[in-house]
Design a protein around this motif. Structure first.
Motif, PDB file in Angstrom:
ATOM      1  N   GLY A  79      -8.294  44.454  64.553  1.00 16.05           N
ATOM      2  CA  GLY A  79      -9.430  43.576  64.678  1.00 16.05           C
ATOM      3  C   GLY A  79      -9.973  43.035  63.376  1.00 16.05           C
ATOM      4  O   GLY A  79     -10.495  41.944  63.330  1.00 16.05           O
ATOM      5  N   HIS A  80      -9.850  43.797  62.285  1.00 14.96           N
ATOM      6  CA  HIS A  80     -10.456  43.316  61.053  1.00 14.96           C
ATOM      7  C   HIS A  80      -9.501  42.593  60.125  1.00 14.96           C
ATOM      8  O   HIS A  80      -9.938  41.980  59.162  1.00 14.96           O
ATOM      9  CB  HIS A  80     -11.231  44.430  60.328  1.00 14.96           C
ATOM     10  CG  HIS A  80     -10.434  45.623  59.960  1.00 14.96           C
ATOM     11  ND1 HIS A  80      -9.498  45.620  58.974  1.00 14.96           N
ATOM     12  CD2 HIS A  80     -10.446  46.880  60.460  1.00 14.96           C
ATOM     13  CE1 HIS A  80      -8.970  46.831  58.867  1.00 14.96           C
ATOM     14  NE2 HIS A  80      -9.523  47.598  59.766  1.00 14.96           N
ATOM     15  N   GLY A  81      -8.204  42.634  60.366  1.00 19.17           N
ATOM     16  CA  GLY A  81      -7.250  41.839  59.602  1.00 19.17           C
ATOM     17  C   GLY A  81      -7.089  42.229  58.156  1.00 19.17           C
ATOM     18  O   GLY A  81      -6.496  41.499  57.385  1.00 19.17           O
ATOM     19  N   ALA A  82      -7.611  43.368  57.761  1.00 22.34           N
ATOM     20  CA  ALA A  82      -7.507  43.805  56.379  1.00 22.34           C
ATOM     21  C   ALA A  82      -7.228  45.297  56.325  1.00 22.34           C
ATOM     22  O   ALA A  82      -7.732  46.058  57.142  1.00 22.34           O
ATOM     23  CB  ALA A  82      -8.791  43.500  55.619  1.00 22.34           C
ATOM     24  N   ALA A  83      -6.422  45.678  55.355  1.00 20.24           N
ATOM     25  CA  ALA A  83      -6.128  47.084  55.138  1.00 20.24           C
ATOM     26  C   ALA A  83      -5.925  47.298  53.650  1.00 20.24           C
ATOM     27  O   ALA A  83      -5.500  46.394  52.934  1.00 20.24           O
ATOM     28  CB  ALA A  83      -4.878  47.502  55.905  1.00 20.24           C
ATOM     29  N   ALA A  84      -6.239  48.499  53.203  1.00 16.35           N
ATOM     30  CA  ALA A  84      -6.046  48.842  51.800  1.00 16.35           C
ATOM     31  C   ALA A  84      -5.423  50.224  51.711  1.00 16.35           C
ATOM     32  O   ALA A  84      -5.698  51.096  52.552  1.00 16.35           O
ATOM     33  CB  ALA A  84      -7.379  48.803  51.062  1.00 16.35           C
ATOM     34  N   PHE A  97      -7.597  53.068  53.425  1.00 17.36           N
ATOM     35  CA  PHE A  97      -9.048  52.986  53.364  1.00 17.36           C
ATOM     36  C   PHE A  97      -9.478  51.536  53.562  1.00 17.36           C
ATOM     37  O   PHE A  97      -8.649  50.629  53.534  1.00 17.36           O
ATOM     38  CB  PHE A  97      -9.586  53.550  52.042  1.00 17.36           C
ATOM     39  CG  PHE A  97      -9.172  52.776  50.827  1.00 17.36           C
ATOM     40  CD1 PHE A  97     -10.030  51.860  50.236  1.00 17.36           C
ATOM     41  CD2 PHE A  97      -7.917  52.957  50.256  1.00 17.36           C
ATOM     42  CE1 PHE A  97      -9.653  51.136  49.110  1.00 17.36           C
ATOM     43  CE2 PHE A  97      -7.531  52.240  49.130  1.00 17.36           C
ATOM     44  CZ  PHE A  97      -8.401  51.324  48.552  1.00 17.36           C
ATOM     45  N   THR A  98     -10.766  51.329  53.781  1.00 15.14           N
ATOM     46  CA  THR A  98     -11.296  49.985  54.002  1.00 15.14           C
ATOM     47  C   THR A  98     -12.348  49.684  52.934  1.00 15.14           C
ATOM     48  O   THR A  98     -13.471  50.170  53.025  1.00 15.14           O
ATOM     49  CB  THR A  98     -11.924  49.871  55.402  1.00 15.14           C
ATOM     50  OG1 THR A  98     -10.959  50.278  56.361  1.00 15.14           O
ATOM     51  CG2 THR A  98     -12.345  48.448  55.698  1.00 15.14           C
ATOM     52  N   PRO A  99     -11.987  48.880  51.951  1.00 12.05           N
ATOM     53  CA  PRO A  99     -12.934  48.535  50.890  1.00 12.05           C
ATOM     54  C   PRO A  99     -13.760  47.316  51.293  1.00 12.05           C
ATOM     55  O   PRO A  99     -13.456  46.184  50.916  1.00 12.05           O
ATOM     56  CB  PRO A  99     -12.019  48.232  49.709  1.00 12.05           C
ATOM     57  CG  PRO A  99     -10.799  47.648  50.358  1.00 12.05           C
ATOM     58  CD  PRO A  99     -10.655  48.358  51.681  1.00 12.05           C
ATOM     59  N   GLU A 100     -14.807  47.538  52.061  1.00  8.53           N
ATOM     60  CA  GLU A 100     -15.588  46.438  52.641  1.00  8.53           C
ATOM     61  C   GLU A 100     -16.086  45.435  51.597  1.00  8.53           C
ATOM     62  O   GLU A 100     -16.039  44.232  51.817  1.00  8.53           O
ATOM     63  CB  GLU A 100     -16.761  46.991  53.442  1.00  8.53           C
ATOM     64  CG  GLU A 100     -16.350  47.766  54.676  1.00  8.53           C
ATOM     65  CD  GLU A 100     -15.580  46.953  55.700  1.00  8.53           C
ATOM     66  OE1 GLU A 100     -15.741  45.722  55.755  1.00  8.53           O
ATOM     67  OE2 GLU A 100     -14.809  47.559  56.454  1.00  8.53           O
ATOM     68  N   LYS A 101     -16.587  45.919  50.462  1.00  7.01           N
ATOM     69  CA  LYS A 101     -17.124  45.013  49.451  1.00  7.01           C
ATOM     70  C   LYS A 101     -16.024  44.109  48.890  1.00  7.01           C
ATOM     71  O   LYS A 101     -16.213  42.896  48.752  1.00  7.01           O
ATOM     72  CB  LYS A 101     -17.793  45.810  48.329  1.00  7.01           C
ATOM     73  CG  LYS A 101     -18.533  44.948  47.345  1.00  7.01           C
ATOM     74  CD  LYS A 101     -19.321  45.801  46.362  1.00  7.01           C
ATOM     75  CE  LYS A 101     -20.100  44.921  45.400  1.00  7.01           C
ATOM     76  NZ  LYS A 101     -20.883  45.712  44.460  1.00  7.01           N
ATOM     77  N   ALA A 102     -14.860  44.688  48.572  1.00  8.08           N
ATOM     78  CA  ALA A 102     -13.746  43.891  48.037  1.00  8.08           C
ATOM     79  C   ALA A 102     -13.261  42.888  49.072  1.00  8.08           C
ATOM     80  O   ALA A 102     -12.978  41.725  48.744  1.00  8.08           O
ATOM     81  CB  ALA A 102     -12.607  44.805  47.600  1.00  8.08           C
ATOM     82  N   ILE A 103     -13.167  43.303  50.322  1.00  6.43           N
ATOM     83  CA  ILE A 103     -12.728  42.405  51.392  1.00  6.43           C
ATOM     84  C   ILE A 103     -13.726  41.258  51.531  1.00  6.43           C
ATOM     85  O   ILE A 103     -13.341  40.092  51.686  1.00  6.43           O
ATOM     86  CB  ILE A 103     -12.568  43.164  52.725  1.00  6.43           C
ATOM     87  CG1 ILE A 103     -11.494  44.253  52.611  1.00  6.43           C
ATOM     88  CG2 ILE A 103     -12.261  42.205  53.867  1.00  6.43           C
ATOM     89  CD1 ILE A 103     -10.114  43.789  52.230  1.00  6.43           C
ATOM     90  N   GLY A 104     -15.015  41.572  51.450  1.00  3.26           N
ATOM     91  CA  GLY A 104     -16.040  40.537  51.531  1.00  3.26           C
ATOM     92  C   GLY A 104     -15.896  39.509  50.420  1.00  3.26           C
ATOM     93  O   GLY A 104     -15.989  38.299  50.659  1.00  3.26           O
ATOM     94  N   LEU A 105     -15.647  39.972  49.204  1.00  3.19           N
ATOM     95  CA  LEU A 105     -15.454  39.063  48.072  1.00  3.19           C
ATOM     96  C   LEU A 105     -14.214  38.188  48.264  1.00  3.19           C
ATOM     97  O   LEU A 105     -14.236  36.981  47.967  1.00  3.19           O
ATOM     98  CB  LEU A 105     -15.354  39.848  46.763  1.00  3.19           C
ATOM     99  CG  LEU A 105     -16.639  40.531  46.301  1.00  3.19           C
ATOM    100  CD1 LEU A 105     -16.360  41.464  45.122  1.00  3.19           C
ATOM    101  CD2 LEU A 105     -17.683  39.499  45.923  1.00  3.19           C
ATOM    102  N   LEU A 106     -13.149  38.783  48.761  1.00  8.08           N
ATOM    103  CA  LEU A 106     -11.925  38.006  49.005  1.00  8.08           C
ATOM    104  C   LEU A 106     -12.142  36.946  50.090  1.00  8.08           C
ATOM    105  O   LEU A 106     -11.690  35.814  49.957  1.00  8.08           O
ATOM    106  CB  LEU A 106     -10.772  38.937  49.395  1.00  8.08           C
ATOM    107  CG  LEU A 106     -10.246  39.822  48.278  1.00  8.08           C
ATOM    108  CD1 LEU A 106      -9.283  40.864  48.839  1.00  8.08           C
ATOM    109  CD2 LEU A 106      -9.574  38.995  47.195  1.00  8.08           C
ATOM    110  N   LYS A 107     -12.857  37.317  51.135  1.00  5.91           N
ATOM    111  CA  LYS A 107     -13.145  36.350  52.200  1.00  5.91           C
ATOM    112  C   LYS A 107     -14.021  35.217  51.691  1.00  5.91           C
ATOM    113  O   LYS A 107     -13.814  34.053  52.040  1.00  5.91           O
ATOM    114  CB  LYS A 107     -13.792  37.049  53.400  1.00  5.91           C
ATOM    115  CG  LYS A 107     -12.814  37.872  54.199  1.00  5.91           C
ATOM    116  CD  LYS A 107     -13.484  38.540  55.383  1.00  5.91           C
ATOM    117  CE  LYS A 107     -12.473  39.331  56.182  1.00  5.91           C
ATOM    118  NZ  LYS A 107     -13.098  40.011  57.322  1.00  5.91           N
TER     119      LYS A 107
END
Length: 135
Positions: A79-84, A97-107
């Protein structure tokens, strides 16, 4: 997560997913093929087809730097389309793990650039805490 939670899986997909779920670490498609020969797998294409669907479903991730696959370690990954992943270059441990802040910056960056993001995979390479302590 198990294959029973996904009744839409074919027999081959369930077998491949089971192999990855039981593995101690990432597996290449050829390693999976070797594990499943007694279950009727004869060609790499059988494994790759199953892996493609499992990746689409969010049950499996491809580790680009290792050319290998791992079962997703948490629910809702598709569902979230991102993995780390943190990959230990000493012992081979792979931690998802899910690095929410980094994913937010990339988006945010992709929106600013007009880039149409479909999937994000971040791979960190280094030493895990156990191997780092032994150095």
């Amino acid at each position: 997560m198990n294959a029973q939670a996904h009744p839409e899986l074919t027999k081959n997909q369930a077998l491949v997913f089971g192999s990855l779920s039981e593995a101690d670490g990432p597996l290449t498609a050829y390693a999976i093929l070797d594990l499943l020969r007694d279950s009727g797998f004869r060609a790499p294409l059988q494994v790759y087809r199953a892996l493609d669907k499992l990746v689409d479903y969010g049950l499996v991730h491809r580790l680009e730097s290792l050319n290998a696959f791992v079962a997703c370690s948490h629910k809702g990954c598709g569902g979230h389309g991102a993995a780390a992943f943190a990959i230990c270059e000493t012992c081979g441990l792979v931690t998802e793990f899910t690095p929410e802040k980094a994913i937010g910056l990339l988006k945010d960056w992709t929106k600013e650039q007009g880039f149409q993001l479909t999937r994000t995979t971040i791979e960190l390479r280094g030493r895990c805490s156990r191997c780092g302590a032994n150095a």
